[in-house]
Design a protein around this motif. Structure first.
Motif, PDB file in Angstrom:
ATOM      1  N   GLY A 153       0.820  -1.210   0.000  1.00 23.36           N
ATOM      2  CA  GLY A 153       0.000   0.000   0.000  1.00 23.36           C
ATOM      3  C   GLY A 153       0.849   1.252   0.000  1.00 23.36           C
ATOM      4  O   GLY A 153       0.403   2.323  -0.373  1.00 23.36           O
ATOM      5  N   MET A 154       2.096   1.119   0.431  1.00 27.29           N
ATOM      6  CA  MET A 154       3.025   2.237   0.325  1.00 27.29           C
ATOM      7  C   MET A 154       3.520   2.264  -1.116  1.00 27.29           C
ATOM      8  O   MET A 154       3.336   1.313  -1.867  1.00 27.29           O
ATOM      9  CB  MET A 154       4.228   2.044   1.263  1.00 27.29           C
ATOM     10  CG  MET A 154       3.891   2.294   2.713  1.00 27.29           C
ATOM     11  SD  MET A 154       5.217   1.842   3.864  1.00 27.29           S
ATOM     12  CE  MET A 154       6.488   2.965   3.406  1.00 27.29           C
ATOM     13  N   LYS A 155       4.174   3.367  -1.482  1.00 28.86           N
ATOM     14  CA  LYS A 155       4.711   3.437  -2.828  1.00 28.86           C
ATOM     15  C   LYS A 155       6.116   3.992  -2.779  1.00 28.86           C
ATOM     16  O   LYS A 155       6.352   5.043  -2.205  1.00 28.86           O
ATOM     17  CB  LYS A 155       3.831   4.317  -3.703  1.00 28.86           C
ATOM     18  CG  LYS A 155       4.274   4.304  -5.136  1.00 28.86           C
ATOM     19  CD  LYS A 155       3.344   5.105  -6.001  1.00 28.86           C
ATOM     20  CE  LYS A 155       3.830   5.040  -7.446  1.00 28.86           C
ATOM     21  NZ  LYS A 155       3.012   5.857  -8.307  1.00 28.86           N
ATOM     22  N   ASN A 217       3.652  -0.281  -5.964  1.00 26.81           N
ATOM     23  CA  ASN A 217       2.241  -0.241  -5.616  1.00 26.81           C
ATOM     24  C   ASN A 217       1.370  -0.565  -6.821  1.00 26.81           C
ATOM     25  O   ASN A 217       0.362   0.083  -7.069  1.00 26.81           O
ATOM     26  CB  ASN A 217       1.868   1.137  -5.031  1.00 26.81           C
ATOM     27  CG  ASN A 217       0.553   1.085  -4.284  1.00 26.81           C
ATOM     28  OD1 ASN A 217      -0.042   0.024  -4.128  1.00 26.81           O
ATOM     29  ND2 ASN A 217       0.081   2.230  -3.829  1.00 26.81           N
TER      30      ASN A 217
HETATM   31  C1  LIG Z   1      -1.351   2.145  -3.359  1.00 20.30           C
HETATM   32  O1  LIG Z   1      -2.435   1.425  -3.887  1.00 20.30           O
HETATM   33  C2  LIG Z   1      -3.576   1.424  -3.067  1.00 20.30           C
HETATM   34  C3  LIG Z   1      -4.595   0.486  -3.689  1.00 20.30           C
HETATM   35  O2  LIG Z   1      -4.747   0.739  -5.051  1.00 20.30           O
HETATM   36  C4  LIG Z   1      -4.084   2.865  -2.918  1.00 20.30           C
HETATM   37  O3  LIG Z   1      -5.201   2.901  -2.048  1.00 20.30           O
HETATM   38  C5  LIG Z   1      -2.972   3.713  -2.313  1.00 20.30           C
HETATM   39  O4  LIG Z   1      -3.375   5.059  -2.269  1.00 20.30           O
HETATM   40  C6  LIG Z   1      -1.717   3.599  -3.153  1.00 20.30           C
HETATM   41  N1  LIG Z   1      -0.664   4.310  -2.478  1.00 20.30           N
HETATM   42  C7  LIG Z   1       0.113   5.166  -3.112  1.00 20.30           C
HETATM   43  C8  LIG Z   1       1.143   5.855  -2.266  1.00 20.30           C
HETATM   44  O5  LIG Z   1       0.033   5.362  -4.312  1.00 20.30           O
END
Ligand SMILES: *[C@@H]1O[C@H](CO)[C@@H](O)[C@H](O)[C@H]1NC(C)=O
Ligand SMILES: *[C@@H]1O[C@H](CO)[C@@H](O)[C@H](O)[C@H]1NC(C)=O
Ligand SMILES: *[C@@H]1O[C@H](CO)[C@@H](O)[C@H](O)[C@H]1NC(C)=O
Ligand SMILES: *[C@@H]1O[C@H](CO)[C@@H](O)[C@H](O)[C@H]1NC(C)=O
Ligand SMILES: *[C@@H]1O[C@H](CO)[C@@H](O)[C@H](O)[C@H]1NC(C)=O
Ligand SMILES: *[C@@H]1O[C@H](CO)[C@@H](O)[C@H](O)[C@H]1NC(C)=O
Ligand SMILES: *[C@@H]1O[C@H](CO)[C@@H](O)[C@H](O)[C@H]1NC(C)=O
Ligand SMILES: *[C@@H]1O[C@H](CO)[C@@H](O)[C@H](O)[C@H]1NC(C)=O
Ligand SMILES: *[C@@H]1O[C@H](CO)[C@@H](O)[C@H](O)[C@H]1NC(C)=O
Ligand SMILES: *[C@@H]1O[C@H](CO)[C@@H](O)[C@H](O)[C@H]1NC(C)=O
Length: 276
Positions: A153-155, A217
């Motif tokens: 869920g982190m990126k 992500n």
């Molecule tokens: C990562 O993916 C999730 C699920 O798609 C989303 O809710 C979340 O905001 C995303 N996080 C980032 C940092 O892009």
């Protein structure tokens, strides 16, 4: 008799709503203290937020997040990693100026000062700790301010750095960092010097596509594999300099992937500066 019962239920409810939190959301008038009954637990009971210590021999206490009811206690995030509270006076709350703070020590979310009115802080089931305004917008999140652990869920982008602990019982900023560099390679640095580059495209390890997908992500690095089950999995920049991908398997953490795999993967270690 019945009235007494009702009264005592009402009484314990009134007390409990003030003292035993057991919720996942903290408003500006509430706080988390060293008393673990004030800890917060995410909706599906995946993560817990509270104060903890790392050793019986140390008075240092930290405000952090760990997997709820998982033994051994596995910490995924720490607010005051460099500034432990030295006695049992620690308090975590939303300060008058709208920031998240650990009182007794100077940790703060360092947002522009504002008002605490309508602000709430919540521990989400993903392990993300978020400070929200009255409309539910995220003003601050632990997923953008990680310690040594990357959770699903982190990126991983140019602004995110994982920094190792110093030692098993000292979570202060250690020697190793993990980040994405300008050439879009993931790299580990030791005291700001290149230590290892992770180029997933030539890495033949079976799990590396999953790691790349996790780090991005899902936004890139699509692959043909079935979507992995990322529940209870984490990527850690450990204090001995390795990146580990771990997944909980019933009673223990399985180490599914790690890097560098051998000494010669390290930059300049075997003489020629061989990089993968
Ligand atoms: C990562 O993916 C999730 C699920 O798609 C989303 O809710 C979340 O905001 C995303 N996080 C980032 C940092 O892009
Ligand atoms: C912690 O809080 C609980 C519930 O409010 C209370 O019963 C208990 O005595 C407290 N423990 C300490 C050590 O203060
Ligand atoms: C919480 O658990 C329920 C039931 O198992 C599930 O439907 C829901 O998606 C879970 N929520 C999160 C945020 O994981
Ligand atoms: C550290 O935490 C453990 C378990 O939570 C507790 O038993 C122990 O007394 C604590 N040590 C100190 C010094 O507070
Ligand atoms: C808090 O919420 C109330 C009601 O929605 C709104 O009128 C007020 O402007 C909000 N205050 C701040 C500081 O956002
Ligand atoms: C990535 O996508 C798969 C499905 O394509 C999903 O099962 C998984 O939860 C997603 N992971 C994240 C971190 O969003
Ligand atoms: C990194 O942070 C800067 C400043 O906050 C922002 O302008 C930039 O868009 C961020 N980059 C990414 C990839 O999120
Ligand atoms: C995913 O993994 C978790 C923890 O390892 C396990 O409890 C859960 O049953 C798994 N889910 C699926 C759909 O396999
Ligand atoms: C770091 O990860 C490597 C590779 O999995 C492992 O051998 C080592 O024991 C880990 N170090 C610590 C301090 O956990
Ligand atoms: C969990 O561990 C057991 C025994 O170590 C192993 O046989 C099994 O394949 C593991 N399960 C997963 C999903 O990795």
């Amino acid at each position: 008799m019945r009235n007494e019962v009702l009264f005592s239920i009402l009484l314990s409810w009134v007390f409990c709503s003030q003292l035993c939190s057991a919720g996942d959301t903290l408003s500006a008038s509430q706080m988390i203290t060293e008393n673990s009954s004030s800890n917060f637990v995410s909706t599906n009971h995946t993560f817990e937020l509270g104060f903890f210590n790392l050793s019986d021999r140390s008075e240092n206490r930290y405000l952090g997040i760990w997997y709820h009811r998982l033994e051994p206690q596995t910490v995924v995030w720490i607010a005051n990693r460099d500034e432990p509270v030295l006695d049992s006076s620690g308090v975590f709350r939303i300060s008058e100026n709208g920031n998240l703070v650990v009182e007794g020590k100077s940790w703060s979310s360092q947002l522009e000062t504002s008002s605490s009115t309508n602000r709430t802080v919540r521990i989400l089931d993903t392990g993300n700790l978020v400070l929200m305004d009255g409309d539910g917008n995220f003003l601050w999140q632990s997923f953008l301010n990680p310690t040594d652990t990357f959770l699903p869920g982190m990126k991983m982008d140019a602004n995110l750095t994982l920094t190792s602990w110093r030692h098993a019982t000292d979570p202060a900023r250690g020697a190793f960092t993990f980040k994405l560099d300008h050439t879009q390679s993931y790299k580990v640095e030791k005291q700001s010097k290149l230590y290892w580059v992770f180029d997933g495209l030539v890495d033949t390890e079976a799990n590396s596509p999953m790691i790349l997908q996790l780090l991005a992500n899902n936004s890139s690095h699509k692959n043909a594999f079935a979507p992995p089950n990322l529940s209870h999995s984490r990527l850690v920049m450990n204090y001995s300099g390795e990146i580990q991908f771990l997944k909980w398997n019933e009673t223990k953490w399985d180490n599914l992937w790690m890097g560098p795999l051998d000494k010669c993967d390290r930059h300049n270690y075997c003489g020629s500066g061989r990089l993968r």
